[in-house]
Design a protein around this motif. Structure first.
Motif, PDB file in Angstrom:
ATOM      1  N   PHE A   1       0.664  -0.820  -0.098  1.00 45.59           N
ATOM      2  CA  PHE A   1      -0.350   0.128   0.002  1.00 45.59           C
ATOM      3  C   PHE A   1       0.992   0.869   0.380  1.00 45.59           C
ATOM      4  O   PHE A   1       0.236   2.395  -0.495  1.00 45.59           O
ATOM      5  CB  PHE A   1      -1.040  -0.325   0.977  1.00 45.59           C
ATOM      6  N   PHE A   2       1.887   0.562   0.586  1.00 39.07           N
ATOM      7  CA  PHE A   2       2.676   2.774   0.708  1.00 39.07           C
ATOM      8  C   PHE A   2       4.115   1.980   0.362  1.00 39.07           C
ATOM      9  O   PHE A   2       4.934   0.652   0.266  1.00 39.07           O
ATOM     10  CB  PHE A   2       2.978   2.690   2.333  1.00 39.07           C
TER      11      PHE A   2
ATOM     12  N   PHE B   1     -10.822   7.409   1.916  1.00 38.04           N
ATOM     13  CA  PHE B   1     -10.962   6.032   1.597  1.00 38.04           C
ATOM     14  C   PHE B   1     -11.083   5.478   0.271  1.00 38.04           C
ATOM     15  O   PHE B   1     -10.000   4.809   0.426  1.00 38.04           O
ATOM     16  CB  PHE B   1     -12.085   5.141   2.452  1.00 38.04           C
ATOM     17  N   GLU B   2     -11.821   5.708  -0.030  1.00 37.42           N
ATOM     18  CA  GLU B   2     -11.921   5.503  -1.214  1.00 37.42           C
ATOM     19  C   GLU B   2     -10.683   5.826  -2.448  1.00 37.42           C
ATOM     20  O   GLU B   2     -10.421   4.994  -3.749  1.00 37.42           O
ATOM     21  CB  GLU B   2     -13.358   6.235  -2.565  1.00 37.42           C
ATOM     22  N   ARG B   3     -10.555   6.767  -2.504  1.00 37.47           N
ATOM     23  CA  ARG B   3      -9.110   7.995  -3.191  1.00 37.47           C
ATOM     24  C   ARG B   3      -7.223   6.767  -2.974  1.00 37.47           C
ATOM     25  O   ARG B   3      -7.152   5.633  -3.557  1.00 37.47           O
ATOM     26  CB  ARG B   3      -8.643   8.519  -3.370  1.00 37.47           C
ATOM     27  N   PHE B   4      -7.763   6.567  -1.457  1.00 38.69           N
ATOM     28  CA  PHE B   4      -6.344   5.387  -0.394  1.00 38.69           C
ATOM     29  C   PHE B   4      -6.858   4.401  -1.638  1.00 38.69           C
ATOM     30  O   PHE B   4      -5.486   3.659  -2.281  1.00 38.69           O
ATOM     31  CB  PHE B   4      -6.650   5.371   0.713  1.00 38.69           C
ATOM     32  N   ALA B   5      -8.087   3.904  -1.767  1.00 41.52           N
ATOM     33  CA  ALA B   5      -8.052   1.704  -1.425  1.00 41.52           C
ATOM     34  C   ALA B   5      -8.336   2.059  -3.496  1.00 41.52           C
ATOM     35  O   ALA B   5      -8.482   1.505  -3.802  1.00 41.52           O
ATOM     36  CB  ALA B   5      -9.205   1.310  -0.588  1.00 41.52           C
TER      37      ALA B   5
ATOM     38  N   PRO C   1      -6.404  -8.091  12.465  1.00 44.64           N
ATOM     39  CA  PRO C   1      -6.638  -8.834  12.147  1.00 44.64           C
ATOM     40  C   PRO C   1      -8.113  -9.386  11.707  1.00 44.64           C
ATOM     41  O   PRO C   1      -8.945  -9.626  11.598  1.00 44.64           O
ATOM     42  CB  PRO C   1      -5.242  -9.367  11.144  1.00 44.64           C
ATOM     43  N   LEU C   2      -7.806 -10.095  13.094  1.00 43.19           N
ATOM     44  CA  LEU C   2      -9.342 -11.402  13.944  1.00 43.19           C
ATOM     45  C   LEU C   2     -10.211  -9.662  14.131  1.00 43.19           C
ATOM     46  O   LEU C   2     -11.991  -9.713  14.197  1.00 43.19           O
ATOM     47  CB  LEU C   2      -8.783 -11.572  14.955  1.00 43.19           C
ATOM     48  N   LEU C   3     -10.486  -8.477  14.949  1.00 44.18           N
ATOM     49  CA  LEU C   3     -11.206  -6.919  14.222  1.00 44.18           C
ATOM     50  C   LEU C   3     -12.268  -7.189  12.866  1.00 44.18           C
ATOM     51  O   LEU C   3     -13.101  -7.222  12.632  1.00 44.18           O
ATOM     52  CB  LEU C   3     -10.595  -6.060  14.930  1.00 44.18           C
ATOM     53  N   CYS C   4     -10.634  -7.148  11.907  1.00 46.64           N
ATOM     54  CA  CYS C   4     -11.191  -6.665  10.257  1.00 46.64           C
ATOM     55  C   CYS C   4     -12.113  -7.744  10.393  1.00 46.64           C
ATOM     56  O   CYS C   4     -12.840  -8.185   9.350  1.00 46.64           O
ATOM     57  CB  CYS C   4      -9.535  -6.873   9.421  1.00 46.64           C
TER      58      CYS C   4
ATOM     59  N   THR D   1     -11.218  -5.179   4.678  1.00 46.96           N
ATOM     60  CA  THR D   1      -9.991  -5.442   4.082  1.00 46.96           C
ATOM     61  C   THR D   1      -8.914  -4.805   3.893  1.00 46.96           C
ATOM     62  O   THR D   1      -7.980  -6.076   4.074  1.00 46.96           O
ATOM     63  CB  THR D   1     -10.311  -5.839   2.121  1.00 46.96           C
ATOM     64  N   PHE D   2      -9.339  -3.546   3.620  1.00 43.17           N
ATOM     65  CA  PHE D   2      -8.337  -2.853   3.603  1.00 43.17           C
ATOM     66  C   PHE D   2      -7.336  -2.782   4.441  1.00 43.17           C
ATOM     67  O   PHE D   2      -6.039  -2.658   4.749  1.00 43.17           O
ATOM     68  CB  PHE D   2      -8.359  -1.973   2.618  1.00 43.17           C
ATOM     69  N   VAL D   3      -7.337  -2.258   6.186  1.00 41.15           N
ATOM     70  CA  VAL D   3      -7.346  -2.528   7.288  1.00 41.15           C
ATOM     71  C   VAL D   3      -6.614  -3.762   7.167  1.00 41.15           C
ATOM     72  O   VAL D   3      -5.278  -3.263   7.519  1.00 41.15           O
ATOM     73  CB  VAL D   3      -8.520  -2.160   8.272  1.00 41.15           C
ATOM     74  N   LYS D   4      -6.903  -4.338   7.282  1.00 44.93           N
ATOM     75  CA  LYS D   4      -6.932  -5.985   7.350  1.00 44.93           C
ATOM     76  C   LYS D   4      -4.766  -6.005   6.643  1.00 44.93           C
ATOM     77  O   LYS D   4      -4.012  -6.720   7.351  1.00 44.93           O
ATOM     78  CB  LYS D   4      -6.936  -7.664   7.669  1.00 44.93           C
ATOM     79  N   ASP D   5      -5.186  -6.188   5.718  1.00 50.11           N
ATOM     80  CA  ASP D   5      -4.391  -6.420   4.396  1.00 50.11           C
ATOM     81  C   ASP D   5      -2.838  -5.250   5.052  1.00 50.11           C
ATOM     82  O   ASP D   5      -1.844  -5.381   4.987  1.00 50.11           O
ATOM     83  CB  ASP D   5      -4.345  -6.223   2.681  1.00 50.11           C
TER      84      ASP D   5
END
Length: 162
Positions: free
Chosen positions: A3-4, A35-39, A128-131, A148-152
């Motif tokens: 992502f970065f 968030f849309e732009r980031f993802a 990841p569990l929360l996600c 999905t994005f936060v976990k990844d």
């Protein structure tokens, strides 16, 4: 999924801050668009549906969003070590996902590498569990994409060689 640029600490810090604000309150429309732009995606849910889902998930308690639900938590020690006092304006527990993501952003920006590495290992154990639960519980594509994005992102950061 990367992502970065692992060498761009400002980009990492901004991503953590974006995610923190998504979990903190009902996101305003600008935050949804950010968030849309980031993802790199387009959200099809209406803003009203996103607001209702936030209330369902986080206000009505259908999804636990604090570290202490997933593992034993003594996050306050990390805050004290970094010289950070949790301000009352947030009205959130210190182990709330938003507070921990904001703290991670702070550690990156302050270049507190040792604390950052230790704290990131904590995030990798429970976020990841929360996600996973968020993905299963959410009624909107927005929160499924957030999950999905936060976990990844967090798992990618855990595996980064920075």
């Amino acid at each position: 999924m990367i992502f970065f640029d692992p060498d761009n600490k400002q980009e990492r810090a901004e991503a953590y801050r974006l995610f923190a604000y998504i979990f903190m309150n009902i996101p305003d429309i600008e935050l949804v668009e950010e968030f849309e732009r980031f993802a790199g995606i387009q959200i099809k849910d209406t803003y009203e549906e996103i607001c209702e889902d936030f209330i369902y998930l986080f206000t009505q308690g259908n999804l636990p969003n604090c570290e202490s639900f997933y593992r034993q938590s003594d996050v306050q020690h990390f805050y004290w070590t970094a010289g950070v006092a949790i301000e009352e304006e947030f009205d959130l527990p210190p182990d709330h996902i938003s507070m921990e993501l904001l703290f991670m952003s702070y550690l990156i920006e302050q270049n507190l590498r040792d604390l950052e590495i230790d704290f990131l290992s904590r995030l990798c154990e429970w976020i990841p569990l929360l996600c996973d639960e968020l993905y299963e519980t959410a009624n909107t594509d927005f929160y499924k994409e957030v999950a999905t994005f936060v976990k990844d992102f967090v798992l990618s950061d855990c595996g980064a060689d920075w």
